[in-house]
Design a protein around this motif. Structure first.
Motif, PDB file in Angstrom:
ATOM      1  N   ARG A 144     -18.797 -22.750  42.128  1.00 10.60           N
ATOM      2  CA  ARG A 144     -17.893 -23.361  41.163  1.00 10.60           C
ATOM      3  C   ARG A 144     -17.382 -24.690  41.698  1.00 10.60           C
ATOM      4  NH1 ARG A 144     -12.479 -19.529  41.939  1.00 10.60           N
ATOM      5  NH2 ARG A 144     -12.548 -19.474  44.217  1.00 10.60           N
ATOM      6  N   LEU A 145     -16.812 -25.455  40.787  1.00 16.90           N
ATOM      7  CA  LEU A 145     -16.133 -26.691  41.135  1.00 16.90           C
ATOM      8  C   LEU A 145     -14.637 -26.428  41.072  1.00 16.90           C
ATOM      9  CD1 LEU A 145     -16.503 -29.777  41.712  1.00 16.90           C
ATOM     10  CD2 LEU A 145     -16.186 -30.119  39.247  1.00 16.90           C
ATOM     11  N   LEU A 146     -13.925 -26.836  42.119  1.00 16.96           N
ATOM     12  CA  LEU A 146     -12.483 -26.663  42.193  1.00 16.96           C
ATOM     13  C   LEU A 146     -11.807 -28.016  42.284  1.00 16.96           C
ATOM     14  CD1 LEU A 146     -12.374 -23.878  44.957  1.00 16.96           C
ATOM     15  CD2 LEU A 146     -12.231 -23.519  42.484  1.00 16.96           C
ATOM     16  N   LYS A 147     -10.550 -28.066  41.863  1.00 19.67           N
ATOM     17  CA  LYS A 147      -9.753 -29.279  42.081  1.00 19.67           C
ATOM     18  C   LYS A 147      -8.521 -28.908  42.877  1.00 19.67           C
ATOM     19  CE  LYS A 147      -8.233 -33.499  39.826  1.00 19.67           C
ATOM     20  NZ  LYS A 147      -8.053 -34.195  38.534  1.00 19.67           N
ATOM     21  N   LEU A 148      -8.354 -29.571  44.008  1.00 16.87           N
ATOM     22  CA  LEU A 148      -7.273 -29.295  44.949  1.00 16.87           C
ATOM     23  C   LEU A 148      -6.135 -30.284  44.769  1.00 16.87           C
ATOM     24  CD1 LEU A 148      -6.098 -28.036  47.638  1.00 16.87           C
ATOM     25  CD2 LEU A 148      -7.466 -29.768  48.840  1.00 16.87           C
ATOM     26  N   ASN A 149      -4.916 -29.773  44.720  1.00 18.76           N
ATOM     27  CA  ASN A 149      -3.723 -30.606  44.810  1.00 18.76           C
ATOM     28  C   ASN A 149      -3.358 -30.676  46.289  1.00 18.76           C
ATOM     29  OD1 ASN A 149      -1.073 -31.586  44.986  1.00 18.76           O
ATOM     30  ND2 ASN A 149      -0.492 -30.702  43.019  1.00 18.76           N
ATOM     31  N   PRO A 150      -3.579 -31.811  46.956  1.00 15.06           N
ATOM     32  CA  PRO A 150      -3.348 -31.852  48.414  1.00 15.06           C
ATOM     33  C   PRO A 150      -1.888 -31.718  48.799  1.00 15.06           C
ATOM     34  CG  PRO A 150      -3.904 -34.032  47.582  1.00 15.06           C
ATOM     35  CD  PRO A 150      -4.109 -33.080  46.443  1.00 15.06           C
ATOM     36  N   ALA A 151      -0.983 -31.916  47.855  1.00 12.89           N
ATOM     37  CA  ALA A 151       0.443 -31.784  48.171  1.00 12.89           C
ATOM     38  C   ALA A 151       0.881 -30.330  48.212  1.00 12.89           C
ATOM     39  CB  ALA A 151       1.280 -32.540  47.142  1.00 12.89           C
ATOM     40  N   THR A 152       0.196 -29.461  47.452  1.00 12.48           N
ATOM     41  CA  THR A 152       0.594 -28.052  47.382  1.00 12.48           C
ATOM     42  C   THR A 152      -0.431 -27.104  47.986  1.00 12.48           C
ATOM     43  OG1 THR A 152      -0.434 -27.718  45.213  1.00 12.48           O
ATOM     44  CG2 THR A 152       1.837 -28.540  45.243  1.00 12.48           C
ATOM     45  N   GLY A 153      -1.684 -27.568  48.147  1.00 16.51           N
ATOM     46  CA  GLY A 153      -2.747 -26.700  48.648  1.00 16.51           C
ATOM     47  C   GLY A 153      -3.317 -25.772  47.595  1.00 16.51           C
ATOM     48  N   ILE A 154      -2.894 -25.934  46.342  1.00 14.10           N
ATOM     49  CA  ILE A 154      -3.343 -25.062  45.254  1.00 14.10           C
ATOM     50  C   ILE A 154      -4.605 -25.639  44.615  1.00 14.10           C
ATOM     51  CG2 ILE A 154      -2.753 -24.125  42.978  1.00 14.10           C
ATOM     52  CD1 ILE A 154       0.178 -24.132  43.898  1.00 14.10           C
ATOM     53  N   THR A 155      -5.599 -24.763  44.370  1.00 17.59           N
ATOM     54  CA  THR A 155      -6.823 -25.177  43.702  1.00 17.59           C
ATOM     55  C   THR A 155      -6.876 -24.614  42.291  1.00 17.59           C
ATOM     56  OG1 THR A 155      -8.059 -23.290  44.591  1.00 17.59           O
ATOM     57  CG2 THR A 155      -8.142 -25.363  45.841  1.00 17.59           C
ATOM     58  N   THR A 156      -7.546 -25.383  41.401  1.00 17.96           N
ATOM     59  CA  THR A 156      -7.736 -24.979  40.021  1.00 17.96           C
ATOM     60  C   THR A 156      -9.220 -25.063  39.693  1.00 17.96           C
ATOM     61  OG1 THR A 156      -5.579 -25.906  39.434  1.00 17.96           O
ATOM     62  CG2 THR A 156      -7.101 -25.443  37.626  1.00 17.96           C
ATOM     63  N   PRO A 157      -9.820 -23.998  39.134  1.00 21.94           N
ATOM     64  CA  PRO A 157     -11.235 -24.075  38.759  1.00 21.94           C
ATOM     65  C   PRO A 157     -11.460 -25.122  37.668  1.00 21.94           C
ATOM     66  CG  PRO A 157     -10.459 -21.798  38.816  1.00 21.94           C
ATOM     67  CD  PRO A 157      -9.250 -22.657  38.904  1.00 21.94           C
ATOM     68  N   VAL A 158     -12.590 -25.816  37.770  1.00 21.98           N
ATOM     69  CA  VAL A 158     -12.989 -26.809  36.774  1.00 21.98           C
ATOM     70  C   VAL A 158     -14.227 -26.275  36.069  1.00 21.98           C
ATOM     71  CG1 VAL A 158     -13.736 -29.189  36.391  1.00 21.98           C
ATOM     72  CG2 VAL A 158     -12.075 -28.671  38.206  1.00 21.98           C
ATOM     73  N   GLU A 159     -14.193 -26.215  34.766  1.00 24.39           N
ATOM     74  CA  GLU A 159     -15.254 -25.585  33.995  1.00 24.39           C
ATOM     75  C   GLU A 159     -16.536 -26.412  34.016  1.00 24.39           C
ATOM     76  OE1 GLU A 159     -17.098 -22.684  31.724  1.00 24.39           O
ATOM     77  OE2 GLU A 159     -15.135 -22.646  32.703  1.00 24.39           O
ATOM     78  N   ILE A 160     -17.589 -25.825  34.578  1.00 23.23           N
ATOM     79  CA  ILE A 160     -18.942 -26.388  34.549  1.00 23.23           C
ATOM     80  C   ILE A 160     -19.881 -25.226  34.220  1.00 23.23           C
ATOM     81  CG2 ILE A 160     -20.777 -27.597  35.783  1.00 23.23           C
ATOM     82  CD1 ILE A 160     -18.475 -29.404  35.577  1.00 23.23           C
ATOM     83  N   PRO A 161     -20.275 -25.051  32.976  1.00 25.53           N
ATOM     84  CA  PRO A 161     -21.094 -23.880  32.620  1.00 25.53           C
ATOM     85  C   PRO A 161     -22.382 -23.798  33.433  1.00 25.53           C
ATOM     86  CG  PRO A 161     -20.296 -25.002  30.648  1.00 25.53           C
ATOM     87  CD  PRO A 161     -19.965 -25.892  31.807  1.00 25.53           C
ATOM     88  N   GLY A 162     -22.619 -22.635  34.071  1.00 30.07           N
ATOM     89  CA  GLY A 162     -23.854 -22.403  34.804  1.00 30.07           C
ATOM     90  C   GLY A 162     -23.975 -23.158  36.106  1.00 30.07           C
ATOM     91  N   TYR A 163     -22.863 -23.658  36.651  1.00 25.87           N
ATOM     92  CA  TYR A 163     -22.905 -24.474  37.868  1.00 25.87           C
ATOM     93  C   TYR A 163     -23.344 -23.642  39.066  1.00 25.87           C
ATOM     94  CZ  TYR A 163     -21.213 -27.700  41.495  1.00 25.87           C
ATOM     95  OH  TYR A 163     -21.112 -28.537  42.572  1.00 25.87           O
ATOM     96  N   PHE A 164     -24.306 -24.184  39.870  1.00 25.33           N
ATOM     97  CA  PHE A 164     -24.822 -23.475  41.031  1.00 25.33           C
ATOM     98  C   PHE A 164     -24.209 -23.964  42.347  1.00 25.33           C
ATOM     99  CE2 PHE A 164     -28.298 -22.762  37.995  1.00 25.33           C
ATOM    100  CZ  PHE A 164     -28.427 -21.393  38.107  1.00 25.33           C
ATOM    101  N   GLY A 165     -23.480 -25.039  42.318  1.00 18.14           N
ATOM    102  CA  GLY A 165     -22.882 -25.568  43.540  1.00 18.14           C
ATOM    103  C   GLY A 165     -23.761 -26.606  44.201  1.00 18.14           C
TER     104      GLY A 165
END
Length: 244
Positions: free
Chosen positions: A158-179
């Motif tokens: 999956r693709l994630l988006k990190l907030n470097p100030a909090t360390g929290i990641t949020t998944p980013v929707e990419i259908p069928g993503y293999f990495g």
């Protein structure tokens, strides 16, 4: 090597053609590049060379001098708060933000393993902005909105988006993503290698395929490895392929 954007002429940015340890404080073209496995060029004219054999990140300055940037050459992850050049790291990727902070993607040592993202500020002090057991991140790219995109290549690719100030990641929707590998342009669009395809995810979430192995056979690297990507200041996308 550098490649001129027009004409395609090759130039040498670092390396004297020998193997072995690097010398510091000398012109980068007058010393070995060691076992460089990853490159990152930033908007400030710096070139970062990542060496996974010696667990170091070195820098070719804008003036062309080779300097030691991060990693003390030992195996592991040293504590936060010290100088990056004297701290153990296990680096696999590098990215920089708009003010010159450097983010190093690394592996956790021991136990079940995992991934870490460490920040090196302008004063050289290192800190951890993300650490997660059991993840296998393969690339990172800073986004103009201040986040950091992370590419994960475990069974839950999956693709994630990190907030470097909090360390929290949020998944980013990419259908069928293999990495695969990632790059982000000035508008915040994400370019990704996904198996034998190159995708673009616009800021509105629209995903389009911009190249495939059927159209470009050189994208088919050995063992299904994803090609790496790079963007220049003009928004041109470069994809590493296999000579056929």
């Amino acid at each position: 090597r550098s490649i001129a954007p027009t004409g395609g002429e090759l130039g040498t940015k670092a390396g004297d053609g020998t193997s072995g340890a690097r010398a510091y404080g000398v012109p980068a073209i007058a010393t070995s590049t060691g076992r460089t496995t990853y490159l990152h060029a930033d908007r400030f004219g710096r070139l970062f060379l990542l060496d996974t054999s010696f667990n170091r990140v070195d820098e070719v300055t804008q003036s062309g001098t080779m300097v030691h940037f991060a990693g003390d050459g030992t195996y592991g992850n040293g504590p936060d708060g010290g100088q990056a050049s004297a701290t153990a790291i296990l680096p696999v990727g590098v990215s920089t933000d708009n003010v010159g902070n450097v983010y190093i993607l690394g592996r956790q040592d021991g136990g079940p393993g995992g991934s870490v993202v460490r920040k090196v500020a302008g004063d050289g002090v290192i800190s951890t902005v993300y650490s997660q057991v059991g993840t296998y991140l393969i690339d990172l790219a800073w986004s103009p909105d201040g986040g950091i995109f992370l590419s994960e290549a475990t069974s839950e690719a999956r693709l994630l988006k990190l907030n470097p100030a909090t360390g929290i990641t949020t998944p980013v929707e990419i259908p069928g993503y293999f990495g695969g590998h990632i790059a982000v342009d000035a508008a915040g669009s994400v370019f990704l290698t996904d198996g034998y395809s190159v995708l673009k995810r616009a800021t509105d979430g629209t995903v389009t395929t911009i190249d495939t192995v059927a159209e470009s056979p050189k994208l088919a690297l050995p063992n299904g490895e994803a090609p790496s990507l790079a963007l220049d200041g003009g928004g041109n996308l470069y994809v590493a392929g296999l000579e056929t």
